[in-house]
Design an enzyme around this catalytic site. Sequence first.
Site, PDB file in Angstrom:
ATOM      1  N   HIS A 181      30.676  41.597  66.018  1.00 53.71           N
ATOM      2  CA  HIS A 181      31.483  41.332  67.054  1.00 53.71           C
ATOM      3  C   HIS A 181      32.926  41.603  66.922  1.00 53.71           C
ATOM      4  O   HIS A 181      33.648  40.824  67.580  1.00 53.71           O
ATOM      5  CB  HIS A 181      31.408  39.897  67.677  1.00 53.71           C
ATOM      6  CG  HIS A 181      29.760  39.684  67.957  1.00 53.71           C
ATOM      7  ND1 HIS A 181      29.492  39.691  69.367  1.00 53.71           N
ATOM      8  CD2 HIS A 181      28.695  39.409  67.235  1.00 53.71           C
ATOM      9  CE1 HIS A 181      28.349  39.601  69.488  1.00 53.71           C
ATOM     10  NE2 HIS A 181      27.700  39.301  68.111  1.00 53.71           N
ATOM     11  N   LYS A 189      46.028  35.182  31.335  1.00 51.04           N
ATOM     12  CA  LYS A 189      45.958  35.454  29.847  1.00 51.04           C
ATOM     13  C   LYS A 189      47.245  35.532  29.186  1.00 51.04           C
ATOM     14  O   LYS A 189      47.292  34.731  28.064  1.00 51.04           O
ATOM     15  CB  LYS A 189      45.515  37.098  29.739  1.00 51.04           C
ATOM     16  CG  LYS A 189      45.286  37.661  28.502  1.00 51.04           C
ATOM     17  CD  LYS A 189      44.989  39.110  28.485  1.00 51.04           C
ATOM     18  CE  LYS A 189      43.855  39.424  29.476  1.00 51.04           C
ATOM     19  NZ  LYS A 189      43.645  41.002  29.276  1.00 51.04           N
ATOM     20  N   GLY A 234      41.201  42.395  34.731  1.00 51.64           N
ATOM     21  CA  GLY A 234      41.331  41.284  35.427  1.00 51.64           C
ATOM     22  C   GLY A 234      40.241  41.286  36.612  1.00 51.64           C
ATOM     23  O   GLY A 234      39.418  40.282  36.724  1.00 51.64           O
ATOM     24  N   ARG A 235      39.975  42.512  37.328  1.00 51.29           N
ATOM     25  CA  ARG A 235      39.027  42.540  38.123  1.00 51.29           C
ATOM     26  C   ARG A 235      37.765  42.704  37.940  1.00 51.29           C
ATOM     27  O   ARG A 235      36.635  42.416  38.400  1.00 51.29           O
ATOM     28  CB  ARG A 235      39.281  43.777  39.202  1.00 51.29           C
ATOM     29  CG  ARG A 235      39.502  45.102  38.386  1.00 51.29           C
ATOM     30  CD  ARG A 235      40.167  46.140  39.422  1.00 51.29           C
ATOM     31  NE  ARG A 235      40.263  47.371  38.542  1.00 51.29           N
ATOM     32  CZ  ARG A 235      41.682  47.560  37.582  1.00 51.29           C
ATOM     33  NH1 ARG A 235      42.307  46.655  37.815  1.00 51.29           N
ATOM     34  NH2 ARG A 235      41.594  48.560  37.363  1.00 51.29           N
ATOM     35  N   GLU A 261      53.047  34.030  40.116  1.00 56.74           N
ATOM     36  CA  GLU A 261      52.374  33.225  41.036  1.00 56.74           C
ATOM     37  C   GLU A 261      51.738  32.217  40.412  1.00 56.74           C
ATOM     38  O   GLU A 261      51.910  30.942  40.863  1.00 56.74           O
ATOM     39  CB  GLU A 261      51.652  34.010  42.073  1.00 56.74           C
ATOM     40  CG  GLU A 261      52.502  35.234  42.558  1.00 56.74           C
ATOM     41  CD  GLU A 261      52.221  36.530  42.085  1.00 56.74           C
ATOM     42  OE1 GLU A 261      52.202  37.334  42.593  1.00 56.74           O
ATOM     43  OE2 GLU A 261      52.193  36.578  40.695  1.00 56.74           O
ATOM     44  N   LYS A 278      56.051  44.164  41.576  1.00 58.14           N
ATOM     45  CA  LYS A 278      56.559  43.155  40.955  1.00 58.14           C
ATOM     46  C   LYS A 278      58.294  42.976  40.247  1.00 58.14           C
ATOM     47  O   LYS A 278      58.681  42.085  40.113  1.00 58.14           O
ATOM     48  CB  LYS A 278      55.735  42.883  39.805  1.00 58.14           C
ATOM     49  CG  LYS A 278      54.088  42.515  39.734  1.00 58.14           C
ATOM     50  CD  LYS A 278      53.445  42.497  38.888  1.00 58.14           C
ATOM     51  CE  LYS A 278      51.846  42.103  38.891  1.00 58.14           C
ATOM     52  NZ  LYS A 278      51.191  41.845  37.884  1.00 58.14           N
ATOM     53  N   GLU A 331      41.908  48.897  43.481  1.00 59.73           N
ATOM     54  CA  GLU A 331      42.566  48.779  42.561  1.00 59.73           C
ATOM     55  C   GLU A 331      42.140  49.744  41.278  1.00 59.73           C
ATOM     56  O   GLU A 331      42.819  50.186  40.438  1.00 59.73           O
ATOM     57  CB  GLU A 331      42.761  47.183  41.774  1.00 59.73           C
ATOM     58  CG  GLU A 331      44.058  47.072  40.963  1.00 59.73           C
ATOM     59  CD  GLU A 331      44.111  45.408  40.759  1.00 59.73           C
ATOM     60  OE1 GLU A 331      45.105  45.086  41.229  1.00 59.73           O
ATOM     61  OE2 GLU A 331      43.484  44.923  39.618  1.00 59.73           O
TER      62      GLU A 331
END
Length: 580
Positions: free
Chosen positions: A416, A238, A298-299, A244, A541, A385
């Site tokens: 399993h 944004k 964001g999510r 990153e 951060k 979050e």
Amino acid sequence: GELWTRKRRSEEGSAQMASAAVAVRADEAQAVEAAQSALHAEAGAMQETHLRVLLTDEERCAAMRVRHGALLFDYSRQRATVDTMRKLVALAHATHLTDKIRAMLAGEKINTTEGRAVLHTALRAPKQGAARIIVDGENVVEQVLAVRAKIAEFSAAVRGGSFVGATGKPLTDVVAIGIGGSYLGPEFVYEALRCDAAASEAAAGRRLRFLANVDPVDVARATEGLSPDATLVVVVSKTFTTAETMLNARTMRKWIADALGEDAVRKHMVAVSTNLSAVEQFGIDPSNAFGFWDWVGGRFSVCSAVGLMPLSLQYGTDVVEAFLAGAHDIDVHFADAPLEQNLPVLMGLLGVWNSTYLGYPTRALLPYSQALLKLAPHIQQVDMESNGKRVKLDGSELPHASGPINFGEPGTNGQHSFYQLMHQGRVVPADFVGSCESQRAVSVPGEPVSNHDELMSNFFAQPDALACGKTAEALRAEGVPEMLVPHKVFQGNRPSSSLLLRRLDAFAVGQLLALFEHRTAVEGFIWGINSFDQWGVELGKVLAKQVRSQLQASRVEAAPIDGFNPATTFMLKHYLDQSN
């Protein structure tokens, strides 16, 4: 004298209004407390009741099934009765759940810590009869439709071959760079549709990769087998400042420039961002930047340009529009259905029941569909979050833990892996997701059932095994040696819900997304927390910047490690010694 009298009356009126408001708040607090007390008492009584008994009650089981279109939601294997559900709905009323849902959908600024609206639902508004949702004097639906039209035009140009790379080759491969919500949601949808017939046909000859981790190995994996002259890179940030993402973007820019020259960047990189000046400084044509808004967390952003850009490039507009229609279908249901028949509300109330009142700290999301292998990782972020909070909206500390730990894996793989713990170790409430039809039906001659029926046999069996278990008496009746009886006892009484789709197509994927998004919102509304900020990600951060500066100084100037605690100082020294 008259002015003084008016002033006094005004002050008396204001005092009366303030007093009335205090009284209303006190009454509301008492209603919430009464609903909570009733549920705590219900949870205590439930300790004496086993699911294998509850499941013999046909009337109860019938009352705990809800249909919406082709969706069937069965929560009869939850440790709850019809009366439990009435008490949960009473809690919803006491906490003004319906008002909170309406406020969110109307664009009120319910994210109070950041002063923002929460309008991911506006992102899937249909073109026909589009709603008007006003935020800061602007109709946001018009803005959404304009960006969607721009994405549709650009993706059609790339897919149709009128927008090509620097060498004139078609851009058949896409690398989408983003992290967190800029990656998990789009990847979930991409994987869910890879084997859907319509989506697979639309994606013929195309490849989509995601680059999220700053680890250089992720770059190697994302670019493996790709050629720069046929690759389009979508940078999702944004502000165009996410550390990153921007390092990965610069790495991919170098990958393109080394092969094709710096001028090629404008033909091979586009942006999903609102910072047009930074986009242009980076070397991307700002006309190829696709925006979104601060009322999109964001999510919750997969239905914005964050997800629509890479998904439209891969699958085309028709598939993406079907996905948006599915999400919108659940949005409408969420807004209009009575609480007792409202799928996201029921899911959220059961989540609160299991976490706050029965005390279960975890829950599992178990899709019996390999296509949904990225559903659990995405919902893990959406939920943890959002609801991993320690304080209420007013800043007061919560008297209980909020969001449960979410995890999951497609069946039968998970059976399993961690089902042993679920059956005989800890109690983990579970959500099973399955479909009546397979995306790729296979029947092998000589086999008793199709591959999909084999898969779904487990989908139906596991919830019953968790709920009913197996007693020592039943084992002895089967002739199990006495020494093995305690090892083979299954206590049962492990709660779950089952969600059954007709088929997993783009519409159903949109429905699934919205169901779990809204479940998270419901739980947050009931708990009285802000599900739409994420201050917990900030501290790490800040500290990472300090470490980054130290690493740079130590490598370039041989500066000593300074300003860290002894444990971190030692680890940094060891890291530098071993990586030089």
